[in-house]
Design a protein around this motif. Structure first.
Motif, mmCIF file in Angstrom:
data_model
loop_
_atom_site.group_PDB
_atom_site.id
_atom_site.type_symbol
_atom_site.label_atom_id
_atom_site.label_comp_id
_atom_site.label_asym_id
_atom_site.label_seq_id
_atom_site.Cartn_x
_atom_site.Cartn_y
_atom_site.Cartn_z
ATOM 1 N N UNK A 105 -0.312 6.903 -11.110
ATOM 2 C CA UNK A 105 -1.347 5.965 -11.535
ATOM 3 C C UNK A 105 -0.749 4.594 -11.819
ATOM 4 N N UNK A 106 0.424 4.577 -12.441
ATOM 5 C CA UNK A 106 1.079 3.301 -12.729
ATOM 6 C C UNK A 106 1.402 2.560 -11.457
ATOM 7 N N UNK A 107 1.978 3.268 -10.499
ATOM 8 C CA UNK A 107 2.359 2.607 -9.256
ATOM 9 C C UNK A 107 1.133 2.169 -8.462
ATOM 10 N N UNK A 108 0.095 3.010 -8.451
ATOM 11 C CA UNK A 108 -1.135 2.633 -7.752
ATOM 12 C C UNK A 108 -1.728 1.362 -8.353
ATOM 13 N N UNK A 109 -1.638 1.235 -9.676
ATOM 14 C CA UNK A 109 -2.167 0.032 -10.323
ATOM 15 C C UNK A 109 -1.340 -1.195 -9.948
ATOM 16 N N UNK A 110 -0.007 -1.041 -9.908
ATOM 17 C CA UNK A 110 0.843 -2.154 -9.515
ATOM 18 C C UNK A 110 0.548 -2.568 -8.080
ATOM 19 N N UNK A 111 0.427 -1.589 -7.168
ATOM 20 C CA UNK A 111 0.115 -1.915 -5.775
ATOM 21 C C UNK A 111 -1.244 -2.597 -5.656
ATOM 22 N N UNK A 112 -2.197 -2.151 -6.458
ATOM 23 C CA UNK A 112 -3.525 -2.772 -6.436
ATOM 24 C C UNK A 112 -3.431 -4.233 -6.888
ATOM 25 N N UNK A 113 -2.629 -4.469 -7.912
ATOM 26 C CA UNK A 113 -2.462 -5.831 -8.400
ATOM 27 C C UNK A 113 -1.730 -6.702 -7.386
ATOM 28 N N UNK A 154 -7.534 -17.423 -11.288
ATOM 29 C CA UNK A 154 -7.520 -16.019 -10.901
ATOM 30 C C UNK A 154 -6.092 -15.555 -10.657
ATOM 31 N N UNK A 155 -5.303 -16.403 -10.001
ATOM 32 C CA UNK A 155 -3.912 -16.052 -9.760
ATOM 33 C C UNK A 155 -3.160 -15.847 -11.073
ATOM 34 N N UNK A 156 -3.412 -16.725 -12.034
ATOM 35 C CA UNK A 156 -2.742 -16.580 -13.319
ATOM 36 C C UNK A 156 -3.135 -15.270 -13.990
ATOM 37 N N UNK A 157 -4.407 -14.909 -13.846
ATOM 38 C CA UNK A 157 -4.858 -13.640 -14.412
ATOM 39 C C UNK A 157 -4.126 -12.469 -13.771
ATOM 40 N N UNK A 158 -4.003 -12.527 -12.436
ATOM 41 C CA UNK A 158 -3.300 -11.452 -11.737
ATOM 42 C C UNK A 158 -1.835 -11.413 -12.164
ATOM 43 N N UNK A 159 -1.218 -12.591 -12.298
ATOM 44 C CA UNK A 159 0.184 -12.631 -12.718
ATOM 45 C C UNK A 159 0.354 -12.002 -14.090
ATOM 46 N N UNK A 160 -0.613 -12.229 -14.971
ATOM 47 C CA UNK A 160 -0.551 -11.617 -16.291
ATOM 48 C C UNK A 160 -0.635 -10.093 -16.183
ATOM 49 N N UNK A 161 -1.504 -9.628 -15.276
ATOM 50 C CA UNK A 161 -1.610 -8.179 -15.082
ATOM 51 C C UNK A 161 -0.305 -7.617 -14.507
ATOM 52 N N UNK A 162 0.289 -8.371 -13.571
ATOM 53 C CA UNK A 162 1.559 -7.928 -13.004
ATOM 54 C C UNK A 162 2.632 -7.846 -14.083
ATOM 55 N N UNK A 206 0.813 -1.207 0.000
ATOM 56 C CA UNK A 206 0.000 0.000 0.000
ATOM 57 C C UNK A 206 0.850 1.263 0.000
ATOM 58 N N UNK A 207 2.052 1.155 -0.517
ATOM 59 C CA UNK A 207 2.930 2.314 -0.527
ATOM 60 C C UNK A 207 2.365 3.384 -1.432
ATOM 61 N N UNK A 208 2.652 4.648 -1.103
ATOM 62 C CA UNK A 208 2.365 5.742 -1.999
ATOM 63 C C UNK A 208 3.401 5.770 -3.094
ATOM 64 N N UNK A 209 3.259 6.635 -4.084
ATOM 65 C CA UNK A 209 4.149 6.644 -5.226
ATOM 66 C C UNK A 209 5.210 7.703 -5.034
ATOM 67 N N UNK A 210 6.483 7.336 -5.191
ATOM 68 C CA UNK A 210 7.591 8.265 -5.128
ATOM 69 C C UNK A 210 8.263 8.414 -6.495
ATOM 70 N N UNK A 211 7.607 8.043 -7.579
ATOM 71 C CA UNK A 211 8.181 8.136 -8.912
ATOM 72 C C UNK A 211 8.279 9.591 -9.329
ATOM 73 N N UNK A 212 9.139 9.879 -10.276
ATOM 74 C CA UNK A 212 9.377 11.262 -10.669
ATOM 75 C C UNK A 212 8.670 11.596 -11.960
#
Length: 343
Positions: A48-56, A182-190, A13-19
């Motif tokens: 948004x990218x990092x939030x999506x990765x954390x969500x996944x 479902x796990x495979x689907x998530x792995x594909x998203x990751x 659940x980290x916030x994003x520190x990307x530049x």
């Protein structure tokens, strides 16, 4: 317990520190702003990218715990079905043996039963002995017939149990396969998220990776707080021995771990059996306030207790974070805490 000062967020659940895309200076400013909760507009796409990765990552971990639970239930049911089948086989063997015995007895009775019982008694050289044998024979017949009836009833009951257990096992295996899909689907998203991250300029990708791997591999100071018990100390020592080992789906050691697998394996080394999932581990002991946490206590996260770590002292936990991150230390407040459990 030592300091619980909130460190820069890390974990699922980290916030994003990307530049932004304007260079290293903007990267540093974006990191600082993100830590203060103010993210420049130019950094929003990276956020948004990092939030999506954390969500996944969160989805993946929840799916893993669901898979662990289904797999554990299926394993238990497989053992029960096997035991039931063995019982049925033993009962069938006993019934067959009794049938053979009863068949032999019936044949003997038939061969000796050419005369009416009253005539057999009349012509018997020893009527008293005949009556004794006849009475004994009746008792044997009644006993064996009753036993056969009982065994037949038991066999029907066991057959029904086997049928129900087999049906339930099939349902659980189907559920487990669904979770695996479902796990495979998530792995594909990751994987897609990783491709997206890899498309970023190298400096920004390096900044993201540093933020995503902000955990510690060195031993934190315990702050003078000792483990709650000898078994807690042994479990913590085991968890420390696993530092650097990879996060592996559904694994509980020793080569790799998911979050609850690391807790289960660590306490197993201390001679304590823990349930398989983080949700069950939450209730594997006495819950205590975070302010009273001691090394070896289990810390579960999120309202659904879908992640678990072990308190190590001085505001740090040791855990298996997520795919790509090895077993490591992180701040205890890395995400919302659900409970602290003393095993």
């Amino acid at each position: 317990m030592g300091s619980h000062r909130r460190r820069p967020p890390s974990g699922f659940d980290r916030g994003v520190n990307a530049a932004g895309i304007t260079g290293i200076a903007v990267t540093v400013m974006s990191v600082a702003a993100a830590a203060l909760g103010a993210v420049p507009a130019a950094a929003a796409p990276k956020d948004d990218t990092r939030a999506e990765v954390d969500r996944l990552y969160t989805q993946a971990e929840k799916a893993t715990e669901a898979f662990n639970k289904a797999d554990e239930r299926a394993g238990t049911l497989r053992k029960e079905v096997s035991t039931t089948q063995d019982r049925i086989a033993r009962q069938q063997e006993r019934i067959n043996t009794m049938r053979d015995a009863l068949g032999s007895l019936a044949g003997a009775q038939y061969r000796a039963g050419g005369l009416d019982p009253s005539l057999a008694l009349l012509f018997s050289d020893n009527p008293a002995e005949y009556l004794d044998k006849a009475a004994a024979l009746d008792r044997i017949n009644a006993h064996q017939a009753g036993e056969l009836k009982d065994l037949q009833v038991a066999m029907r009951d066991l057959a029904q149990v086997r049928e129900e257990a087999t049906a339930e096992l099939a349902e659980l295996e189907k559920s487990t396969k669904a979770v695996a899909r479902h796990k495979r689907t998530v792995e594909q998203k990751l994987a897609k998220a990783r491709i997206l991250l890899n498309s970023l300029p190298s400096a920004e990708r390096a900044a993201y990776d540093r933020a995503s791997r902000s955990g510690r591999s060195d031993l934190p100071e315990l702050g003078g707080v000792t483990p709650a018990s000898g078994r807690a100390a042994a479990a913590l020592a085991a968890a420390r021995s696993a530092l650097g080992r990879p996060y592996v789906w559904g694994a509980n050691g020793p080569g790799g771990f998911d979050c609850s697998g690391l807790m289960q394996w660590s306490y197993r080394q201390a001679g304590v059996g823990l349930p398989r999932t983080s949700q069950e581990q939450r209730y594997a002991g006495r819950q205590v306030p975070l302010s009273q946490a001691q090394p070896g206590d289990l810390v579960t996260y999120r309202s659904d207790a879908s992640h678990v770590a072990m308190y190590a002292g001085n505001g740090q936990v040791i855990h298996a974070p997520y795919p790509g991150a090895p077993v490591r230390y992180d701040p205890v407040g890395m995400m919302p805490i659900s409970s602290v459990t003393r095993v």
